[in-house]
Write a protein that holds these residues in place. Structure first.
Motif, PDB file in Angstrom:
ATOM      1  N   THR A 195     -70.494  42.254 -31.622  1.00  0.00           N
ATOM      2  CA  THR A 195     -71.577  43.058 -30.828  1.00  0.00           C
ATOM      3  C   THR A 195     -71.565  42.508 -29.440  1.00  0.00           C
ATOM      4  O   THR A 195     -71.696  43.540 -28.478  1.00  0.00           O
ATOM      5  CB  THR A 195     -72.942  42.581 -31.371  1.00  0.00           C
ATOM      6  N   ALA A 196     -71.122  41.607 -29.066  1.00  0.00           N
ATOM      7  CA  ALA A 196     -71.315  41.204 -27.556  1.00  0.00           C
ATOM      8  C   ALA A 196     -69.900  41.772 -27.021  1.00  0.00           C
ATOM      9  O   ALA A 196     -70.056  42.329 -25.754  1.00  0.00           O
ATOM     10  CB  ALA A 196     -71.228  39.747 -27.344  1.00  0.00           C
ATOM     11  N   SER A 197     -68.865  41.859 -27.602  1.00  0.00           N
ATOM     12  CA  SER A 197     -67.670  42.380 -27.128  1.00  0.00           C
ATOM     13  C   SER A 197     -67.826  43.937 -26.739  1.00  0.00           C
ATOM     14  O   SER A 197     -67.286  44.618 -25.852  1.00  0.00           O
ATOM     15  CB  SER A 197     -66.561  42.122 -28.107  1.00  0.00           C
ATOM     16  N   ALA A 225     -62.333  43.104 -25.253  1.00  0.00           N
ATOM     17  CA  ALA A 225     -61.279  43.772 -26.007  1.00  0.00           C
ATOM     18  C   ALA A 225     -60.557  42.802 -26.863  1.00  0.00           C
ATOM     19  O   ALA A 225     -60.427  42.784 -28.228  1.00  0.00           O
ATOM     20  CB  ALA A 225     -60.345  44.779 -25.349  1.00  0.00           C
ATOM     21  N   SER A 226     -60.066  41.668 -26.438  1.00  0.00           N
ATOM     22  CA  SER A 226     -58.999  40.574 -26.852  1.00  0.00           C
ATOM     23  C   SER A 226     -60.095  40.011 -27.771  1.00  0.00           C
ATOM     24  O   SER A 226     -59.614  39.588 -28.871  1.00  0.00           O
ATOM     25  CB  SER A 226     -58.454  39.694 -25.793  1.00  0.00           C
ATOM     26  N   PHE A 227     -61.219  39.378 -27.440  1.00  0.00           N
ATOM     27  CA  PHE A 227     -61.728  38.525 -28.156  1.00  0.00           C
ATOM     28  C   PHE A 227     -62.655  39.332 -29.204  1.00  0.00           C
ATOM     29  O   PHE A 227     -62.560  38.817 -30.430  1.00  0.00           O
ATOM     30  CB  PHE A 227     -63.195  38.016 -27.133  1.00  0.00           C
ATOM     31  N   LEU A 409     -61.701  48.614 -31.033  1.00  0.00           N
ATOM     32  CA  LEU A 409     -61.219  47.334 -29.962  1.00  0.00           C
ATOM     33  C   LEU A 409     -59.835  47.356 -29.876  1.00  0.00           C
ATOM     34  O   LEU A 409     -59.363  46.871 -28.726  1.00  0.00           O
ATOM     35  CB  LEU A 409     -61.768  46.061 -30.732  1.00  0.00           C
ATOM     36  N   ALA A 410     -58.970  47.672 -30.741  1.00  0.00           N
ATOM     37  CA  ALA A 410     -57.563  47.399 -30.860  1.00  0.00           C
ATOM     38  C   ALA A 410     -56.991  48.614 -29.968  1.00  0.00           C
ATOM     39  O   ALA A 410     -55.926  48.250 -29.049  1.00  0.00           O
ATOM     40  CB  ALA A 410     -56.890  47.866 -32.111  1.00  0.00           C
ATOM     41  N   THR A 411     -57.798  49.810 -29.707  1.00  0.00           N
ATOM     42  CA  THR A 411     -57.351  50.585 -28.987  1.00  0.00           C
ATOM     43  C   THR A 411     -57.502  50.154 -27.286  1.00  0.00           C
ATOM     44  O   THR A 411     -56.692  50.296 -26.431  1.00  0.00           O
ATOM     45  CB  THR A 411     -58.293  52.126 -28.982  1.00  0.00           C
ATOM     46  N   PHE A 412     -58.634  49.609 -27.034  1.00  0.00           N
ATOM     47  CA  PHE A 412     -58.927  49.161 -25.920  1.00  0.00           C
ATOM     48  C   PHE A 412     -58.042  47.787 -25.473  1.00  0.00           C
ATOM     49  O   PHE A 412     -57.758  47.422 -24.279  1.00  0.00           O
ATOM     50  CB  PHE A 412     -60.319  48.733 -25.651  1.00  0.00           C
ATOM     51  N   PHE A 413     -57.718  47.086 -26.430  1.00  0.00           N
ATOM     52  CA  PHE A 413     -56.876  45.808 -26.271  1.00  0.00           C
ATOM     53  C   PHE A 413     -55.524  46.413 -25.737  1.00  0.00           C
ATOM     54  O   PHE A 413     -54.950  46.113 -24.941  1.00  0.00           O
ATOM     55  CB  PHE A 413     -56.574  45.081 -27.607  1.00  0.00           C
TER      56      PHE A 413
END
Length: 525
Positions: A195-197, A225-227, A409-413
């Motif tokens: 949620t925070a990420s 993105a990593s976290f 999140l993997a896309t932004f990582f």
């Protein structure tokens, strides 16, 4: 007991809990992200990381204050709306709540003050320790709350005392190390991290779209993105573990989630989509994937998962056993002393006492369970089936969002690793629009957990109908309206303060640290 009072009491607790959990996930996740950002600042000495810590810390502070205000009411409801529940299990349930208040909350609150007002008073390392203590305190607070909730789902380490008519602690270590509680804890805090990420990712994407504070935004997106990717993967893994534990401890919840009306040959199929009907007791237009449910829930190819109808039949047998325990309990209590207890009554209670809670399900229909008819026993057995459509759809939407978060999140990582975060405006707009989605998934998770536990306050031990206070429906309705009104006002206040703080952006690093929170609350006045 009037069912109106029961339904209103349940609705009141559900509303206050769901409101409160709007603030909890962001507190859990942002506290750890703040600690990570400040760690980078202490290690590198680059002031941009200090500025990032202060900015996201201001948003954390707004959320923390409102979260505390909404959380305090919930604990008082146990005595107000659920007095017999508090009497029946207070010895076990009260201990984790007391520890949460005395240790975790005060630890967290103390170091929150040091975080905001200690930038000029503490050394870099000292302030970093305070920030990490905020994160640890936040997570410890969640731990003890989930130990209490996990015990409601799987009541271990406790025994019923027929003389006092209360549950008593037999092994506190078992209560704390309850596998259901531990799985719920890690699953819940991981959901908070996601949620925070996504919140940090979305706000940072808005800055990039506006061309403002781009250095802060890019670094914040990289950390988030990593976290968040690591957290989203753990959410799915631990959600799978929760499903496996439900197979052992909450078979009816699992069957309702799957809308599995009849027991199937192992391994059971997974219903990808369908339209369950509680009245017809069937799932129409079901699209099923062979073997998958059996593998997920049992980790095997030869273990059966019982269906709803089989579990209802088991519940009916346990109700009949519980009636015997209830009858023996009356004889034990009438004896007045341990020495006077009839041996036959003691023997019957020892053989059937584990089913006493099932006899109390009949309290909905008759004052004395021993007077229940066969039809009432059958109806009480079917009462053990929670709302199948609610669980079926809540679970699938939640899981679908979980897999979306991994992909998102993997896309932004990958983009952050390739330094192309600002190359795709449509993705940045999607990040802004995705901000509410983790909250939706988290709320649906609680719906699955708590609706799936019905009709029990304590799974298999105390029915909800037996735990409610003897209040008037008007009283409960008035407090329900009051709480919803106050919580709605608090929610609007928080959103207003958060939006103002985001629009204002981070303070210059040479701004006086002691006025960081007032600036965040004042917005762009």
């Amino acid at each position: 007991m009037s069912l109106d009072v029961l339904d209103l009491s349940r609705l009141q607790f559900a509303m206050t809990a769901l409101y409160h959990f709007l603030f909890v996930p962001l507190t859990l996740g942002l506290s750890v992200l703040l600690a990570i950002m400040e760690t980078v600042y202490v290690m590198t000495g680059r002031t941009i990381w200090r500025q990032m810590t202060k900015f996201w810390g201001a948003l954390f502070g707004i959320n923390f204050v409102v979260g505390v205000a909404t959380g305090l009411v919930m604990e008082f409801q146990f005595g107000m709306n659920w007095s017999y529940y508090s009497l029946y299990v207070g010895d076990i349930f009260g201990a984790p709540l007391a520890i949460e208040g005395l240790m975790a909350f005060f630890l967290e609150a103390t170091f929150v003050g040091l975080f905001f007002f200690g930038w000029d008073k503490l050394s870099k390392v000292g302030h970093l320790i305070a920030t990490w203590c905020v994160a640890i305190g936040s997570n410890l607070s969640a731990l003890w709350i989930l130990v209490a909730n996990g015990w409601m789902q799987n009541p271990v380490g406790a025994v019923f005392n027929p003389q006092t008519m209360r549950m008593e602690v037999a092994n506190f270590f078992d209560v704390v190390m309850n596998p259901v509680a531990q799985a719920k804890f890690v699953h819940t805090v991981s959901a908070g991290y996601v949620t925070a990420s996504i919140f940090v990712l979305g706000v940072s994407a808005w800055y990039l779209l506006k061309g403002r504070h781009t250095d802060l935004a890019r670094r914040s997106m990289t950390v988030a993105a990593s976290f968040g990717l690591a957290a989203s993967l753990s959410v799915v893994v631990l959600g799978d573990e929760s499903g496996y534990l439900a197979t052992e401890h909450q078979k009816m919840k699992l069957a309702a989630i799957e809308a599995m009306w009849e027991t199937e040959p192992a391994p059971a199929a997974f219903t990808l989509i369908g339209f369950p009907s509680q009245s017809a007791r069937e799932t129409q237009f079901a699209v099923r994937i062979p073997w998958v449910m059996g593998l997920i829930a049992t980790r095997s190819l030869d273990t059966q998962i019982p269906g709803i109808e089989e579990l209802v039949a088991q519940a009916e047998r346990r109700i009949q056993s519980g009636i015997k325990a209830f009858d023996a309990l009356q004889a034990i209590r009438a004896a007045g002393s341990t020495a006077a207890i009839p041996p036959a009554a003691k023997q019957v209670f020892e053989a059937n006492g584990h089913d006493l809670g099932y006899a109390l399900l009949l309290k909905r229909y008759v004052d004395d369970p021993r007077q229940a008819t066969a039809a009432q026993i059958s109806q009480a057995a079917w009462d053990t089936v929670p709302s199948v459509p609610t669980l079926f759809w809540s679970f699938r939407i939640m899981v679908g969002l979980g897999f979306f978060f991994i992909l998102f999140l993997a896309t932004f990582f990958v983009l952050s690793a390739r330094r192309k975060l600002d190359h795709y405006p449509l993705l940045l707009k999607l990040a802004v629009l995705a901000i509410p989605l983790p909250w939706l998934a988290a709320e649906l998770g609680w719906v699955v957990a708590e609706v799936g536990r019905q009709p029990w306050n304590i799974e298999g031990v105390l029915p909800t109908v037996a735990g409610v206070s003897s209040l008037g429906a008007t009283t409960v309705l008035a407090t329900l309206i009051g709480f919803v009104t106050i919580y709605s006002v608090l929610f609007v206040i928080e959103m207003t303060l958060m939006v103002r703080a985001i629009r204002k952006g981070p303070e210059p690093d040479d701004a006086p640290e002691a006025v960081l929170i007032p600036h965040a609350f004042a917005g762009a006045e």
